[in-house]
Write a protein that holds these residues in place. Structure first.
Motif, short mmCIF file in Angstrom:
data_model
loop_
_atom_site.label_atom_id
_atom_site.label_comp_id
_atom_site.label_asym_id
_atom_site.label_seq_id
_atom_site.Cartn_x
_atom_site.Cartn_y
_atom_site.Cartn_z
N SER A 36 3.86 -5.46 1.06
CA SER A 36 4.11 -6.81 1.59
C SER A 36 5.10 -7.46 0.63
O SER A 36 6.28 -7.13 0.64
CB SER A 36 2.81 -7.60 1.73
OG SER A 36 2.07 -7.62 0.53
N PRO A 96 -0.51 -3.32 4.90
CA PRO A 96 -0.45 -4.66 4.31
C PRO A 96 -1.60 -5.57 4.75
O PRO A 96 -1.39 -6.63 5.34
CB PRO A 96 0.90 -5.18 4.80
CG PRO A 96 1.09 -4.53 6.13
CD PRO A 96 0.48 -3.16 6.00
N ARG A 122 -7.78 -3.90 -0.87
CA ARG A 122 -6.83 -3.30 0.04
C ARG A 122 -6.29 -1.99 -0.51
O ARG A 122 -6.34 -1.74 -1.72
CB ARG A 122 -5.69 -4.25 0.38
CG ARG A 122 -4.53 -4.37 -0.60
CD ARG A 122 -3.56 -5.41 -0.03
NE ARG A 122 -2.27 -5.50 -0.69
CZ ARG A 122 -1.17 -4.88 -0.27
NH1 ARG A 122 -1.23 -4.07 0.77
NH2 ARG A 122 -0.01 -5.04 -0.89
N THR A 182 0.08 -10.32 2.54
CA THR A 182 -0.75 -9.49 3.42
C THR A 182 -1.44 -10.35 4.48
O THR A 182 -1.61 -11.56 4.32
CB THR A 182 -1.83 -8.76 2.62
OG1 THR A 182 -2.64 -9.73 1.95
CG2 THR A 182 -1.23 -7.79 1.63
#
Length: 211
Positions: A36, A96, A122, A182
């Motif tokens: 991102s 992302p 993530r 994100t």
């Protein structure tokens, strides 16, 4: 003064990334590319580094920090994930997206949200960042690189160095990133039969997960 590491976006030089990892392991804050925007990162187990990360970013302990993980198995070590949550995460990983989940006992209490005991996690899809995570052998604690007093993330390493070189230990330049944060999705309610909640729409498409 930040050390500047210029690496190839597809085949990052490991000797340079090892130097950046060494700075992180010594408690330094680094600016790194993601799929991102650029992010500020530090070592997960370093309280002073985490405090410095929040200070540089200009946020308090109520701001969700994110753990960047190498893969889904590593993510599952730091969050309580049921089968339904896992299927949704798997559909969008790597990518992302930041998922808000209930923190496991592996997450230091000082890093989870003080009232909710949740953490953002993530699995990024960026070759340089994945190589950094592999060399470190552990997740990185991260936050979107948005300078204090601003609202947009930075995506140019030279600009980051010019603005923040006295606050950072390292800047890893793998070329410009997308200038979007994100997409953030809160999955905590799913454990009680609720729905996933979209917190922030960023670069990741929510249609991937049927939202």
């Amino acid at each position: 003064m930040a050390q500047f590491f210029e690496v190839h976006p597809d085949n990052p030089q490991l000797r340079l990334l090892k130097q950046a990892v060494a700075l992180i392991e010594r408690g330094g804050i680094a600016a790194v590319p993601t799929d991102s925007s650029y992010a500020l990162v530090c070592h997960l187990d370093d309280k002073t580094a985490a405090d410095n990360l929040r200070r540089i970013r200009g946020v308090d302990d109520k701001h969700h920090l994110t753990l960047l993980c190498r893969d889904l198995s590593e993510l599952a070590n730091y969050a309580r994930v049921d089968n339904q949550q896992y299927r949704l995460i798997k559909a969008a990983t790597p990518g992302p997206y930041t998922f808000i989940l209930d923190a496991s006992k592996e997450v230091p209490r000082r890093l989870s949200h003080p009232s909710r005991k949740t953490i953002g996690l993530r699995v990024p899809e960026h070759k340089t960042l994945q190589a950094l995570l592999e060399l470190l052998g552990a997740p990185l604690l991260a936050t979107t690189l948005i300078p204090r007093g601003q609202t947009e993330p930075l995506n140019d390493a030279e600009q980051i160095r010019a603005l923040m070189e006295h606050e950072l230990a390292a800047v890893v330049d793998a070329g410009a990133c997308f200038q979007q944060p994100t997409t953030v999705i809160d999955l905590t309610a799913m454990r009680e039969g609720g729905d996933a909640v979209l917190i922030r729409l960023g670069r990741g498409k929510v249609s991937t997960m049927g939202l």
